[in-house]
Design an enzyme around this catalytic site. Structure first.
Site, PDB file in Angstrom:
ATOM      1  N   ARG A   1       0.848  -1.200   0.000  1.00  0.00           N
ATOM      2  CA  ARG A   1       0.000   0.000   0.000  1.00  0.00           C
ATOM      3  C   ARG A   1       0.879   1.244   0.000  1.00  0.00           C
ATOM      4  NH1 ARG A   1      -1.608   1.754   4.647  1.00  0.00           N
ATOM      5  NH2 ARG A   1      -2.236  -0.292   5.434  1.00  0.00           N
TER       6      ARG A   1
ATOM      7  N   ASP B   1      -8.344  19.863 -13.020  1.00  0.00           N
ATOM      8  CA  ASP B   1      -8.614  18.526 -13.572  1.00  0.00           C
ATOM      9  C   ASP B   1      -8.288  18.596 -15.061  1.00  0.00           C
ATOM     10  OD1 ASP B   1      -9.713  16.242 -14.693  1.00  0.00           O
ATOM     11  OD2 ASP B   1     -11.410  16.188 -13.303  1.00  0.00           O
TER      12      ASP B   1
END
Ligand SMILES: *Cc1c(COP(=O)(O)O)cnc(C)c1O
Length: 379
Positions: free
Chosen positions: A46, A170
């Site tokens: 992770r 974005d």
């Protein structure tokens, strides 16, 4: 290094243990330590994975950032960016926004005490009256979806800097091939790599890219803490997609320019939205901040007839009826009933998103075939 060379080489070195030219898919959850704390920089997957690291270096290079932080989807990247905020903070966002982002802002984060204001950022001055002592972030998407408005990133960045606000852009619709927001003053660039970066409609993935190492450290903390990390196979697929990003974008933009002009001349077509037209209201900004005008084109039909739009949508053969964008194959979609169904009708009408609006994601097929397909479907 020029962009095309970075797309092929950045971040990717031959594997030191075998010489494999392609970064291997390190499909492992943990790494063996010689003694407690004595390891090779990798403890648990992770937190660190070599396939992900190669992709993060490649993405940072493409956006001229110092670090990229990868996530299991574009929305997980949105989630991490929002988690930089504290309870009570407010965000000023463009009103012509990806439907999923709008839904998270209004239905999820608002429940945790965050405030969101939506406004037309094609006029950056609209930000000013919404700024108060709780404002912490400005959220921009350009070109916007599906109306393909262009927001002046440099002008918004100047306002953000002047008020000490973080600017998130974005950049999914442009891809790093067309536009690099960090160079224009943005703090964070977001990509749904599901779209152009992956490019082959075979992976869901997201990333945040920054220049400031302190911001990178906060985002890596959130990435590891929340755990929305991508698997190594997905990282491999995005890395592979990036190697042809420049070639795919070049062809898709060429096809889009031809298709936009074809639609513009078609008697049944009313409006065509594509920033490459000189009569597009934001054309000058697009020409200034983008290298080309993108591969998304939206259009409406005369009379704004819903049923007529549905007839066109179900009569194309090469354009597949599907959500998403940015793959090698061309897609056709109906924002009012598909990607933007979660936005209330009165909100979407304010931005021009009418019932007959059709959105095209133009792929890398032969332009003649694509035009013939649309000609037959529109009739
Ligand atoms: C698709 C998309 C997202 C969300 O990304 P996922 O990978 O689908 O989670 C965010 N922003 C824009 C502009 C998108 O097109």
């Amino acid at each position: 290094m020029k962009f095309n060379t970075k797309a092929v080489h950045a971040g990717v070195d031959p594997d030191p243990s075998t010489g494999a030219i392609m970064t291997p898919i390190f499909q492992t959850s943990t790494y063996v330590q010689a003694a407690p704390g004595d390891h090779k920089g990798y403890e648990y997957a992770r937190t660190q994975n070599p396939t992900r690291h190669a992709l993060e270096k490649s993405l940072a290079a493409l956006e001229n950032g110092s670090h990229a932080v990868c996530f299991s989807s574009g929305m997980a990247a949105v989630d991490a960016a929002i988690k930089l905020l504290d309870q009570g903070d407010e965000v000023i966002s463009t009103n012509d926004l990806y439907g999923g982002t709008y839904r998270s802002f209004t239905k999820i984060y608002s429940r945790f005490g965050l405030g969101f204001h939506f406004t037309d950022l094609t006029n950056p001055e609209n930000i000013l009256p919404l700024i108060n002592s709780n404002t912490k972030m400005i959220w921009v998407e350009t070109p916007t979806n599906p109306m393909l408005n262009i927001i002046d990133i440099e002008a918004v960045a100047a306002i953000a800097r002047g008020h000490g606000l973080l600017l998130v852009v974005d950049n999914t619709f442009a891809s790093p091939y067309l536009q690099n927001p960090l160079d224009l003053g943005a703090d964070i660039v977001l990509h749904s790599a599901t779209k152009y970066l992956g490019g082959h409609s075979d992976v869901v993935h997201g990333t945040l890219i920054v220049k400031d190492p302190n911001l990178a450290e906060r985002l890596f903390f959130i990435q590891n803490g929340n755990g929305a990390v991508p698997g190594p196979q997905d990282c491999f697929l995005v890395l592979r997609g990036i190697k042809t990003l420049h070639l795919r974008m070049q062809r898709a933009c060429e096809n889009a320019a031809r298709i936009a002009r074809f639609l513009h001349d078609h008697p049944k077509v009313d409006k065509v939205y594509w920033p490459g037209f000189e009569h597009h209201p934001n054309h000058a900004i697009a020409a200034k901040q983008m290298r080309d005008f993108g591969a998304m084109v939206s259009f409406t039909l005369h009379g704004d007839d819903y049923d007529e739009a549905l007839r066109v949508l179900s009569n194309t053969h090469l354009f597949s009826l599907a959500e998403s964008l940015g793959g090698v194959e061309s897609l056709i979609g109906h924002p009012a009933s598909m990607t933007h169904a979660s936005i209330p009708k009165e909100e979407r009408l304010k931005t021009g998103l009418v019932d007959s609006l059709i959105r095209l994601s133009i792929g890398i097929e032969d332009g003649d075939d694509l035009i013939e397909d649309l000609q037959k479907a529109i009739g």
